[in-house]
Write a protein that holds these residues in place. Structure first.
Motif, PDB file in Angstrom:
ATOM      1  N   UNK A 159      42.282 -20.190-103.570  1.00 37.50           N
ATOM      2  CA  UNK A 159      42.761 -20.402-102.204  1.00 37.50           C
ATOM      3  C   UNK A 159      43.508 -21.721-102.062  1.00 37.50           C
ATOM      4  N   UNK A 160      44.489 -21.722-101.191  1.00 36.43           N
ATOM      5  CA  UNK A 160      45.306 -22.915-100.984  1.00 36.43           C
ATOM      6  C   UNK A 160      45.428 -23.212 -99.507  1.00 36.43           C
ATOM      7  N   UNK A 161      45.868 -24.426 -99.202  1.00 36.59           N
ATOM      8  CA  UNK A 161      46.156 -24.818 -97.822  1.00 36.59           C
ATOM      9  C   UNK A 161      47.579 -25.347 -97.778  1.00 36.59           C
ATOM     10  N   UNK A 162      48.290 -25.171 -96.668  1.00 41.13           N
ATOM     11  CA  UNK A 162      49.641 -25.724 -96.565  1.00 41.13           C
ATOM     12  C   UNK A 162      49.632 -27.225 -96.822  1.00 41.13           C
ATOM     13  N   UNK A 163      50.492 -27.668 -97.725  1.00 35.66           N
ATOM     14  CA  UNK A 163      50.483 -29.067 -98.163  1.00 35.66           C
ATOM     15  C   UNK A 163      51.905 -29.576 -98.303  1.00 35.66           C
ATOM     16  N   UNK A 164      52.116 -30.818 -97.889  1.00 34.00           N
ATOM     17  CA  UNK A 164      53.404 -31.490 -98.063  1.00 34.00           C
ATOM     18  C   UNK A 164      53.189 -32.779 -98.841  1.00 34.00           C
ATOM     19  N   UNK A 214      57.191 -29.121 -99.781  1.00 33.42           N
ATOM     20  CA  UNK A 214      56.234 -28.441 -98.903  1.00 33.42           C
ATOM     21  C   UNK A 214      55.887 -27.091 -99.514  1.00 33.42           C
ATOM     22  N   UNK A 215      54.588 -26.791 -99.554  1.00 34.07           N
ATOM     23  CA  UNK A 215      54.128 -25.516-100.095  1.00 34.07           C
ATOM     24  C   UNK A 215      53.132 -24.880 -99.142  1.00 34.07           C
ATOM     25  N   UNK A 216      53.208 -23.553 -99.074  1.00 30.18           N
ATOM     26  CA  UNK A 216      52.303 -22.799 -98.211  1.00 30.18           C
ATOM     27  C   UNK A 216      52.204 -21.379 -98.751  1.00 30.18           C
ATOM     28  N   UNK A 217      51.028 -20.766 -98.580  1.00 28.95           N
ATOM     29  CA  UNK A 217      50.837 -19.403 -99.057  1.00 28.95           C
ATOM     30  C   UNK A 217      51.004 -19.256-100.544  1.00 28.95           C
ATOM     31  N   UNK A 218      50.754 -20.342-101.296  1.00 35.54           N
ATOM     32  CA  UNK A 218      50.873 -20.289-102.743  1.00 35.54           C
ATOM     33  C   UNK A 218      52.282 -20.408-103.274  1.00 35.54           C
ATOM     34  N   UNK A 219      53.275 -20.618-102.387  1.00 35.39           N
ATOM     35  CA  UNK A 219      54.672 -20.700-102.799  1.00 35.39           C
ATOM     36  C   UNK A 219      55.285 -22.036-102.395  1.00 35.39           C
ATOM     37  N   UNK A 220      56.338 -22.421-103.124  1.00 35.74           N
ATOM     38  CA  UNK A 220      57.168 -23.537-102.683  1.00 35.74           C
ATOM     39  C   UNK A 220      57.947 -23.068-101.461  1.00 35.74           C
ATOM     40  N   UNK A 221      57.838 -23.812-100.362  1.00 35.78           N
ATOM     41  CA  UNK A 221      58.505 -23.439 -99.121  1.00 35.78           C
ATOM     42  C   UNK A 221      59.809 -24.205 -98.928  1.00 35.78           C
ATOM     43  N   UNK A 222      59.780 -25.508 -99.192  1.00 34.29           N
ATOM     44  CA  UNK A 222      61.006 -26.300 -99.060  1.00 34.29           C
ATOM     45  C   UNK A 222      60.928 -27.525 -99.959  1.00 34.29           C
ATOM     46  N   UNK A 223      62.093 -27.955-100.411  1.00 36.20           N
ATOM     47  CA  UNK A 223      62.235 -29.154-101.233  1.00 36.20           C
ATOM     48  C   UNK A 223      63.455 -29.896-100.716  1.00 36.20           C
ATOM     49  N   UNK A 224      63.286 -31.153-100.356  1.00 40.33           N
ATOM     50  CA  UNK A 224      64.424 -31.873 -99.806  1.00 40.33           C
ATOM     51  C   UNK A 224      64.197 -33.360 -99.720  1.00 40.33           C
ATOM     52  N   UNK A 254      60.306 -20.223-102.741  1.00 42.04           N
ATOM     53  CA  UNK A 254      59.982 -18.862-103.112  1.00 42.04           C
ATOM     54  C   UNK A 254      59.260 -18.735-104.426  1.00 42.04           C
ATOM     55  N   UNK A 255      59.346 -19.774-105.273  1.00 38.46           N
ATOM     56  CA  UNK A 255      58.632 -19.726-106.540  1.00 38.46           C
ATOM     57  C   UNK A 255      57.166 -20.128-106.344  1.00 38.46           C
ATOM     58  N   UNK A 256      56.360 -19.814-107.355  1.00 40.82           N
ATOM     59  CA  UNK A 256      54.956 -20.197-107.331  1.00 40.82           C
ATOM     60  C   UNK A 256      54.834 -21.709-107.173  1.00 40.82           C
ATOM     61  N   UNK A 294      49.665 -22.181-107.980  1.00 42.47           N
ATOM     62  CA  UNK A 294      49.818 -21.285-106.842  1.00 42.47           C
ATOM     63  C   UNK A 294      49.348 -21.953-105.552  1.00 42.47           C
ATOM     64  N   UNK A 295      49.700 -23.229-105.414  1.00 44.97           N
ATOM     65  CA  UNK A 295      49.389 -23.967-104.195  1.00 44.97           C
ATOM     66  C   UNK A 295      47.958 -24.437-104.081  1.00 44.97           C
TER      67      UNK A 295
END
Length: 466
Positions: free
Chosen positions: A53-58, A78-88, A412-414, A437-438
């Motif tokens: 299990x993971x938690x949204x993390x930045x 930033x990652x959420x749901x086990x995926x990379x959400x954003x990188x910037x 979108x990646x793990x 996986x987050x």
């Protein structure tokens, strides 16, 4: 398997009902359907991996090496749901109510990936009872599968995670045989079974070997091969037999099922990737010619000490070289190795991978990449730190056929990544936190997130027995 370690993680609040990353939801062009045991739709020994299990993390204010040759200073991942959400950059938007990790003065990379490991097949302690990597009973054994030797309690897995930031790795059979058998790709997580470690959606590999090892192992027994020409002859005859088996699969009376030929046909059909142990440049080229003769592709040459001599050919053929930074001279075919090998390959536009082949070196692939980078710079080849990180992240993922799922920090990646306490190419830097996986599976500051196998815990004392 690591029951006590898993219970400890549960007590720390990190083990709950989690969602699995499965082959069904990877949507990867690089992945292939699991190889079937027969004509049924049931895959043999399927992955049962379920992400922790993971938690949204930045992670904020951090220097990012994205695994694709890019660098961002004072960036945010930033990652959420086990995926990379954003990188910037520093202005990247972060949703409210997420866990914030201050990465100021630190570095983040994709999880480190080892394309050539024998963990679990040659586990620690290194005793003869644990020697399960070479089926040295015949020079041709494509029927064996490395995963059927993997011992999930090998302490090397958790050490690779904590000391080296290893999040995925390919376990290969040894190099005694021309055809050593199938490899398996694992997520580096604590689990009771090897199937619960199997990377979902990953393709199988097949280990092949050329040169001194096969002829040394079998030539002394007065059997073929005892020479390099014997190696190639037996290789070619094996492929001829596999082609015949393949051509008869759809006959009214198909041939009797053959596990060895099933693997070989998987290679010919492009489902199974070829990883070829080979040192000398002339033999690398001969193997390329043989692959063209029989219609398969070599994905990567491993060890490949003389790849620099044919770097242009390897670049043209899109074949990766999985190499060491500076191992050489331990046998005759390893005599002409040079520490600039990786840099010369990079300079020629070829795919470079730094690999371990060792339970200790897997804990410092970042340092091995740094050595190879420094040796290249010393001869005037300009390679950035960010490009060198690619040698231990995206490039091995490419060779393992999982690059659309992991290997770089791309939305979108793990969410497989490492937070380092300094530049990962420094000998003084260590993993501070590792996510798979987050899920935060290692934290140098939290003893509850330092997985230890049951085997390492030893036997209970008399006073502990009830």
């Amino acid at each position: 398997m690591r029951i006590r370690a898993l219970l400890a993680l549960a007590a720390g609040g990190s083990l709950m009902a989690g969602c699995a990353a499965t082959a069904a939801n990877t949507n990867s062009a690089s992945s292939a359907p699991p190889v079937k045991a027969s004509k049924s739709d049931v895959p043999a020994f399927p992955s049962t991996y379920k992400a922790y299990p993971s938690v949204p993390t930045a992670i904020t204010g951090v220097t990012i090496f994205d695994g694709e040759g890019g660098r961002i200073d004072k960036g945010t991942v930033f990652m959420a749901g086990g995926k990379i959400t954003s990188v910037g950059g520093p202005d990247t938007a972060i949703p409210a109510e997420v866990t914030i990790v201050d990465g100021s003065g630190k570095y983040v990379t994709p999880g480190i990936i080892d394309v050539h490991s024998h963990l679990g097949d040659y586990p620690t302690p290194s005793v003869s009872a644990h020697s399960d990597g070479n089926e040295a009973t015949s020079p041709v054994t494509p029927e064996v599968w490395a995963e059927h030797s993997v011992w999930p309690q090998d302490p090397g897995f958790s050490r690779a995670l904590a000391n080296g930031g290893i999040t995925s790795l390919q376990i290969l059979p040894g190099s005694a045989n021309l055809f050593g058998g199938r490899s398996v790709t694992l997520k580096n997580v604590s689990a009771r079974t090897v199937q619960a470690m199997k990377f979902p959606g990953a393709r199988y590999g097949m280990k092949m070997a050329c040169g001194e090892n096969p002829k040394r192992v079998y030539g002394g027994r007065n059997r073929m091969p005892s020479t390099r020409m014997g190696n190639l002859a037996l290789n070619r005859q094996t492929w001829i037999d596999a082609q015949e088996y393949r051509s008869k699969r759809n006959d009214a009376k198909p041939p009797k099922r053959d596990l060895a030929k099933e693997t070989l046909v998987g290679v010919l059909d492009g489902e199974i990737l070829v990883h070829n142990h080979c040192y000398r440049a002339d033999e690398l080229n001969q193997i390329i010619d043989m692959s063209k003769e029989f219609g398969y592709k070599v994905t990567a040459f491993h060890h490949a000490i003389e790849s620099y001599k044919i770097a242009d050919i390897l670049a043209k053929e899109d074949i990766c070289s999985a190499v060491w930074a500076d191992w050489w001279g331990f046998k005759m075919e390893a005599y002409d190795g040079i520490p600039e090998n990786a840099a010369l390959l990079q300079n020629a536009g070829a795919c470079v991978i730094i690999h371990s082949d060792d339970e200790n070196q897997i804990q410092r692939l970042n340092q091995e990449a740094s050595k190879a980078l420094s040796n290249g710079r010393a001869m005037g080849i300009e390679i950035s730190d960010a490009q060198a990180i690619q040698w231990i992240t995206l490039n091995p993922a490419k060779a393992m056929g999982i690059d659309s799922m992991t290997g770089s920090l791309k939305p979108g990646k793990m969410a497989d990544l490492v937070l380092w306490n300094g530049n990962p190419l420094s000998v003084y830097s260590r993993p501070e936190k590792v996510w798979i996986d987050g899920a935060l599976l290692f934290d140098s500051g939290d003893p509850k997130r330092r997985p230890v196998s049951d085997f390492e815990l030893g036997q209970p004392g008399e006073g502990d027995v009830k």
